[in-house]
Structure formats: structure tokens, C-alpha cells
Design an enzyme around this catalytic site. Sequence first.
Site, PDB file in Angstrom:
ATOM      1  N   LEU A   8       5.895 -15.187  -9.376  1.00 43.03           N
ATOM      2  CA  LEU A   8       6.702 -13.968  -9.460  1.00 43.03           C
ATOM      3  C   LEU A   8       6.567 -13.148  -8.182  1.00 43.03           C
ATOM      4  O   LEU A   8       7.548 -12.612  -7.664  1.00 43.03           O
ATOM      5  CB  LEU A   8       6.292 -13.137 -10.687  1.00 43.03           C
ATOM      6  CG  LEU A   8       7.088 -11.848 -10.898  1.00 43.03           C
ATOM      7  CD1 LEU A   8       8.582 -12.124 -11.029  1.00 43.03           C
ATOM      8  CD2 LEU A   8       6.592 -11.089 -12.144  1.00 43.03           C
ATOM      9  N   LYS A   9       5.351 -13.072  -7.678  1.00 44.59           N
ATOM     10  CA  LYS A   9       5.123 -12.335  -6.421  1.00 44.59           C
ATOM     11  C   LYS A   9       5.974 -12.944  -5.294  1.00 44.59           C
ATOM     12  O   LYS A   9       6.635 -12.221  -4.554  1.00 44.59           O
ATOM     13  CB  LYS A   9       3.640 -12.414  -6.068  1.00 44.59           C
ATOM     14  CG  LYS A   9       3.259 -11.758  -4.755  1.00 44.59           C
ATOM     15  CD  LYS A   9       1.803 -12.095  -4.415  1.00 44.59           C
ATOM     16  CE  LYS A   9       1.344 -11.483  -3.117  1.00 44.59           C
ATOM     17  NZ  LYS A   9       1.184 -10.023  -3.176  1.00 44.59           N
ATOM     18  N   LYS A  54      -2.540   4.341 -14.018  1.00 47.46           N
ATOM     19  CA  LYS A  54      -3.225   3.244 -14.687  1.00 47.46           C
ATOM     20  C   LYS A  54      -2.848   3.113 -16.161  1.00 47.46           C
ATOM     21  O   LYS A  54      -2.739   4.092 -16.879  1.00 47.46           O
ATOM     22  CB  LYS A  54      -4.744   3.417 -14.578  1.00 47.46           C
ATOM     23  CG  LYS A  54      -5.298   2.826 -13.290  1.00 47.46           C
ATOM     24  CD  LYS A  54      -6.669   3.350 -13.000  1.00 47.46           C
ATOM     25  CE  LYS A  54      -7.635   2.994 -14.073  1.00 47.46           C
ATOM     26  NZ  LYS A  54      -8.066   1.595 -14.034  1.00 47.46           N
ATOM     27  N   TRP A 109     -14.469  -3.287 -10.766  1.00 46.62           N
ATOM     28  CA  TRP A 109     -13.454  -4.168 -10.189  1.00 46.62           C
ATOM     29  C   TRP A 109     -13.811  -5.643 -10.350  1.00 46.62           C
ATOM     30  O   TRP A 109     -13.360  -6.486  -9.586  1.00 46.62           O
ATOM     31  CB  TRP A 109     -13.204  -3.782  -8.719  1.00 46.62           C
ATOM     32  CG  TRP A 109     -12.486  -2.460  -8.606  1.00 46.62           C
ATOM     33  CD1 TRP A 109     -11.876  -1.765  -9.614  1.00 46.62           C
ATOM     34  CD2 TRP A 109     -12.301  -1.655  -7.429  1.00 46.62           C
ATOM     35  NE1 TRP A 109     -11.331  -0.586  -9.143  1.00 46.62           N
ATOM     36  CE2 TRP A 109     -11.569  -0.499  -7.809  1.00 46.62           C
ATOM     37  CE3 TRP A 109     -12.670  -1.805  -6.089  1.00 46.62           C
ATOM     38  CZ2 TRP A 109     -11.215   0.505  -6.895  1.00 46.62           C
ATOM     39  CZ3 TRP A 109     -12.308  -0.797  -5.171  1.00 46.62           C
ATOM     40  CH2 TRP A 109     -11.591   0.334  -5.572  1.00 46.62           C
ATOM     41  N   CYS A 136     -11.849   8.344  -3.762  1.00 44.52           N
ATOM     42  CA  CYS A 136     -10.524   8.688  -3.255  1.00 44.52           C
ATOM     43  C   CYS A 136      -9.533   8.967  -4.372  1.00 44.52           C
ATOM     44  O   CYS A 136      -8.703   8.140  -4.709  1.00 44.52           O
ATOM     45  CB  CYS A 136      -9.987   7.638  -2.316  1.00 44.52           C
ATOM     46  SG  CYS A 136     -10.493   5.975  -2.674  1.00 44.52           S
ATOM     47  N   GLU A 156     -10.758  12.636  -1.596  1.00 44.59           N
ATOM     48  CA  GLU A 156      -9.351  12.739  -1.198  1.00 44.59           C
ATOM     49  C   GLU A 156      -8.820  14.094  -1.644  1.00 44.59           C
ATOM     50  O   GLU A 156      -8.927  14.444  -2.807  1.00 44.59           O
ATOM     51  CB  GLU A 156      -8.540  11.627  -1.859  1.00 44.59           C
ATOM     52  CG  GLU A 156      -7.058  11.777  -1.621  1.00 44.59           C
ATOM     53  CD  GLU A 156      -6.230  10.672  -2.264  1.00 44.59           C
ATOM     54  OE1 GLU A 156      -6.612   9.503  -2.146  1.00 44.59           O
ATOM     55  OE2 GLU A 156      -5.209  11.011  -2.863  1.00 44.59           O
ATOM     56  N   HIS A 186      -2.436   7.448   3.687  1.00 46.93           N
ATOM     57  CA  HIS A 186      -1.525   6.487   3.064  1.00 46.93           C
ATOM     58  C   HIS A 186      -0.237   6.297   3.854  1.00 46.93           C
ATOM     59  O   HIS A 186       0.545   5.413   3.542  1.00 46.93           O
ATOM     60  CB  HIS A 186      -1.195   6.916   1.631  1.00 46.93           C
ATOM     61  CG  HIS A 186      -2.407   6.947   0.757  1.00 46.93           C
ATOM     62  ND1 HIS A 186      -3.211   8.061   0.664  1.00 46.93           N
ATOM     63  CD2 HIS A 186      -2.973   5.996  -0.020  1.00 46.93           C
ATOM     64  CE1 HIS A 186      -4.216   7.789  -0.156  1.00 46.93           C
ATOM     65  NE2 HIS A 186      -4.099   6.553  -0.568  1.00 46.93           N
TER      66      HIS A 186
HETATM   67  N1  GLN Z   1     -15.516   2.585   2.979  1.00 51.47           N
HETATM   68  C1  GLN Z   1     -14.272   2.135   2.447  1.00 51.47           C
HETATM   69  C2  GLN Z   1     -13.213   2.163   3.541  1.00 51.47           C
HETATM   70  O1  GLN Z   1     -13.254   3.002   4.358  1.00 51.47           O
HETATM   71  C3  GLN Z   1     -13.816   2.990   1.284  1.00 51.47           C
HETATM   72  C4  GLN Z   1     -12.557   2.445   0.659  1.00 51.47           C
HETATM   73  C5  GLN Z   1     -12.135   3.185  -0.584  1.00 51.47           C
HETATM   74  O2  GLN Z   1     -12.490   4.305  -0.824  1.00 51.47           O
HETATM   75  N2  GLN Z   1     -11.326   2.581  -1.415  1.00 51.47           N
HETATM   76  O3  GLN Z   1     -12.314   1.343   3.565  1.00 51.47           O
HETATM   77 ZN    ZN Z   2     -11.216   6.069  -0.461  1.00 52.43          ZN
END
Ligand code: GLN
Ligand code: ZN
Length: 760
Positions: free
Chosen positions: A18-19, A112, A562, A644, A666, A695
Site C-alpha cells: 500500500l505504501k 494518536k 516504541w 517533544c 517543544e 518541522h
Molecule cells: N535526540 C533526538 C534528536 O535530536 C531526540 C529526538 C526526539 O525527540 N524525537 O533527534
Molecule cells: Zn523531540
Amino acid sequence: MTTIHLPGFPRIGAKRELKQLQESYWKQEIDEAALLKGARELRQRHWLLQKGAGVELAPVGDFALYDHVLDAQVLIGALPGRFGFDAATLTTAQYFELGRGNARQPALEMTKWFDTNYHYLVPEWQADTAFSANPAPLLAQLREAQALGLKAKPVLLGPLTLLWLGKVKGTPFDRLSLLPSLLQVYRELLAELAAAGTEWVQIDEPILALDLPANWLAAFAPSYHALAETPAKLLLASYFGSVAEHADRLKALPVDGLHLDLVRAPEQLDAFLAGWPADKVLSAGVIDGRNVWRTDLAAELTRLEAARAQLGERLWLAPSCSLLHSPVDLAQETALDVELKTWLAFAVQKLNELKLLKRGLVDGRDAVAAELAGSEHVQASRRASPRIHRPAVQARLARLVPDGDQRHSPYPERAAAQRAWLQLPALPTTTIGSFPQTAEIRAARAAFKRGELDAAGYAAAMQQEIEHAIRRQEDLGLDVLVHGEAERNDMVEYFGEQLSGYAFTQFGWVQSYGSRCVKPPIIYGDVERPTPMTVRWALYAQSLTTRPVKGMLTGPVTMLQWSFVRNDLARSEVCRQIALALNDEVLDLENAGIRVIQIDEPAYREGLPLKKAALADYLAWASAAFRLSAAGTDDATQIHTHMCYSEFNDILPAIAAMDADVITIETSRSDMELLSAFGDFAYPNEIGPGVYDIHSPRVPTEEEIENLLEKALAVIPAERLWVNPDCGLKTRGWPEVEAALANMVAVTHRLRARLAETVA
Ligand code: GLN
Ligand code: ZN
């Protein structure tokens, strides 16, 4: 006959077909017809697989070209008005624009799906949102399934869950007020499905496993009374948690069956067996839809035999939830350790487990004696395997004293010790860890994996990257440097590959959103760190500069969150094991002279349980595991953590209990809003609120950064404030990174000068 049914099957395909289809279509390498043909073939393959495995009610509508919650929005004819699209005439291109954005509109927000790692597109509700039944796409899939000779069971996201998952946009109003008109559309949809030859329709109401407000709970009975007037038989599906507290309410609903998640909440079965209505089906979700372990068939059979004695053919068998969250086919894993492989079941293997359970129930245990013996053997081998049990790890955990996770001194004393040697200026600048993962880095890693570059050559290439990153940071004038994480493909995989107890699959992909898939490692045994994992890279970086280099690790909660986690040990225990392994690394870094160490926990929030009752327990063990990973370090060693996202209000005390000396978070996208929470709570340690969004490739202006920093200074005392971007920079390019960091440093210098004046 006991019926086997599926709440849903993975849609991505065993080889992520699918991807490939989606991405080729987006790049205009294939046209719409080819995309739709490929998707149809994938669905058919999955249905035939299910048919071959003895699934008697096959799901229809679980397949989505992008996301099943987006499909539900199309089905009820309620797309966000800002796009100006009409669900009834929606083109494939428009469908993807909803998920990915277009030149005029950002995509639907993504969030999510309950406590899984799947992300859905959030419906946007407005007081004047109107619904209209748009059954054509679902009916087309239904006919495809029927044409294959399958008995099909359409799967609909329930009206209450759909409303709940959406967000109110514009003038505030109660989204429950949309329910009557939404129910009207569901009635039309159900009538259409029945007319097309469906007997059963599955309606998913996973919100039943949340803490629901009373008015939402009360809405279930009238809603389902309204839907019960249609000819289709309804199977109400709950999953992801116990719904036992609603047992009476659910027994009384005018639906024809109920599905229970008996993996997440096995104990709830009794609450439903007691007084289960004589005319209703009970679907037992006994195969884990969210993890990779083979089922203990004998144990399940024992439980099911009792239920069958009471329910007879009204007992159905199913996975606990849609297999969307499970990898597709274990048979592809040719590189996996052979013993470990016998312990695992992916989606295809889970179908077989269902079939065996059914035979055991219907024809008796003797009919499946060999398979049961095989299953027993697997369970026994897993229980006894030296691969799993590392006595040294267990002994070490047993030796831990209750406050063994505490630093030597409280933060104020540590801060003094750290200031004394670090000698940092006010508002110290740093970054979150990674620098751009350039094409050269990827090429070197690929060549190394293929064996075209030897270990020495690879190390040399990585050292060159580290040197480049250090020089750039020195030129920019940053205060605490990082080595840049060039050697890491992924922040969990990099560590998991070096820890015992972790295994990696070749094709164990699970959809995260759209075309994005993740391949979570499998934690199968006690976790231990045989040798240092990051020390040489950190030391090399430190050898190039007199400024402090920050060591960089992935935290225990994120390593857990994860991964697919073993189911024979509590998650909190597995987390503690990972914390100890990381603690070895932290102490080795410290010994080697790396005295600023960041332990990233971006997944801390993802572990939050669905119900409030379980919250305190989770926060306690998660924060304790983090502390354990940093335990025993000298007061002068500065421990950082990083997260983040920007919703902290509800968990700030637990974040403070992690007792990191510095936390970077963040914040830029929320315009520093969350800082007020940190201010109100009087967060005691140092904070680096992200001053620019990583981002996007856009370079933030000095004015923007200054503006954000001033807002931060209004709530955080200057002596506890750090300056840094929102997150790591690995997805960015060097030119924009250098420009953005240069602006960040320039603003910091100006503010420092101003602070010095006010002090003088
Ligand atoms: N130390 C990781 C980076 O800078 C942190 C990544 C994250 O917060 N998802 O990529
Ligand atoms: Zn981060």
C-alpha cells in the site's frame, strides 16, 4: 457453529504494497486507475487469506487508502468545510488532500488512535455540520468481498466514537448535539448494507474503554435503539480496555452481539457471562491484536470451554482488536533467531490460532491434541529459555534499594556544582541532539550494511560527520555541543541493536499513518547492556572541542513505548531493566568525562493509560525508571531530558519528579502557551522551551525568536532558562539549520547583554 470473525486486518500488505502504491501515485509514477487496482488486489489477497484460514465473517471497510477515520467521515458525508469538497463526488486526489493538505489548506489534524501508535485524521465539527449518507465506496468493497464468495461483515466506526474523536472548530458548541442527525445517516447506511445482502454489521465504539462523561454514556441506549430498527444485525465492538463497569448497560442495549477485548482485560469476561441475554452473541477477543506473541492455546481453551458451555454457538472467536496494529506475516522473517520465531505470531499466524481454538472448542481437545502439545511446548520453552532469563539482571533489580533511583543531592545543590565547572553564560544555548542526516550519511550506512564499507571505513565516515557538526556549532557560538547522532538510523533501533533481550524483524511493519510505517523492535528477554553504546562517539566529539559535549541517550520509557514488549513480565519491570542498562551507559559516559548527558523521553506521554484510575501508577513507575537511568551520577553531572510535545498541564508533577536538571520541550508551535503551566506549577529545575519549530524548513526570524524568548523570560527565571530549538534537526538541511541557529544565538547574545544591564 462457533463463528470466527475479524475486527480488521492490516491494510499495508506484507511487503508494504500500500505504501508503494500511495507514494508512486503521489509522485505521479502511476495513475489513479493503477492505484485503485493495486488496492483492490491487496484487499482481495487479504480476504482470500482470511477465507483460507477459516474466517467466517470477513471485515469490509477496514481497508482505507489513507485512514479509516477519514473514510468514516466520507461515509457520513461530513468533510471539513474549509476544503470545499463534496463527499459524494470526492475524487481520489481530493481524498489524499484531506490527509496531506494542499496549497490552500493544511491537512486534517492527526492524533494518536487511543493508546496505539496509529494516528488518525481528526474530524472537524461545527455547529452547522450536516451529514449525508455516502455508502457507495463501502458498498463497492462489499461487492468485491461477496464476489470472492466471502460472508462479509462491514465495519463501521460507531456514531458516538466518531463524534467523540472529532474536534469542535469555530464557535464552541456541544458536539453531542450533532448526534440525532448523525444517527439518521447511520440508519440509512445500515439499511443500504442490509439491502446489499449483509447480515451482520460491526460497529466499533472503542470510547467505551475511556472515562466517559455521564451524558455520553447515557447517549448509548437511545442511539442504539434508533439503530436497532434497521434490518442489519449489530455487533457492538469494544476494545483496548475493560468495559466491565458498563456491563449492565451493555447487556441491555438492543444490539445482537458484543465484542470484548479479553487480552487487555481478561477479567471482564465474568461480568458479561453473568446474566448474558439468551439472544445475544458474545465475541471473545482472545488473540492479542496488538502484540506479537503466540497465544497459550491450552490456557485460552480452558477459559473458552467454560464460556461455550454457557453460550454454545453464541460464543464467537476473534482477535482482541483489529489486527491493524500487528505486523502481517511471520513467514517472511528468515533472519530471525529460530527459537524466538517459534514464540511469535503475526496477523497471518493469528488467524491460524483462531482456527485451532475453534476446532478445539467444537471438535474437542483431542482433535487438536498435536497443536496443543506444540503450543504447550512453545510456552514451556519460552518460560525456561536462557535467552529470556538473565539471572544477573534479576539479581540487580532485586538488590535495588527503595531510594536507589535518587541523585545524591537535591537540585539546588547539584545546580551549584554544575555551575561551578560548566561556567556557562546566562541563557545557555544548545540543540536537541541530531544534526541533518544527509544523503552522504545514509549512503555510508547503506554501504556498511551491504558490506561494501568496512567497520573502520564506516567509523571514519561518521567521525568526519561528527567533526563537521562540532565545527559548525563552534562557529555558531553554541554553548553546549552535541555530536550530531550521525551514526544513528533510529533513536530506538540504535540502542536496541546493542542491548540483549531485543530482536529486530525484517518486515515487521505496522502502519503509523498514511504511508508511514514503523518497525518496532521486539523486547523478548531480560535487557542488559553488554558493552558501551555511545561512549566512543561522544569522546571523539569531546576530543575536538573545549566546550562541553552533551552525551545523548534514548530514555527507558521511550525504548519501551516504541517496541513490542514481552508479555511475561510487567511493563514497569521491563522498563526498570532498560533503565538499568541505560544507567550503565550513563555512568560510563560520566567516567569517560562526559558530564552533560541527555536522556530523551519523547514517548513519555504516549504511555499514559486510557483511564484515569491507572494514571498515578504509570506516572510513578515511568518517572522512577527515568530517575533510575540517571542514578548514581555525581552532583556536578548535568542530566537533561527532552520531550517533544506541548501538553504537560496534567502531568507536570510527574515530569518534575523525573528530577532532570534540565528539560527541553517543544513550545514554539503553541506560542509558549504551555510555559504558563510550567510557571503556575513553579517547575523547580531548568527549562529549555523550544524557540523555533524544526518541522518546517523555514528559517525563523530573529524577531520571532526574541518574541518567544521574552515570553519565556516572563515565566521562567533567567538563571533557569535555556535556549534551544523544539527538537532534533535530523530531517532538516544544513543551510537552514545554520541560518536558524545563527539567529537563535544572535538573539540570545542581545538578551544576555540586556540582562547584564538590568543586573548592573
Ligand atoms: N535526540 C533526538 C534528536 O535530536 C531526540 C529526538 C526526539 O525527540 N524525537 O533527534
Ligand atoms: Zn523531540
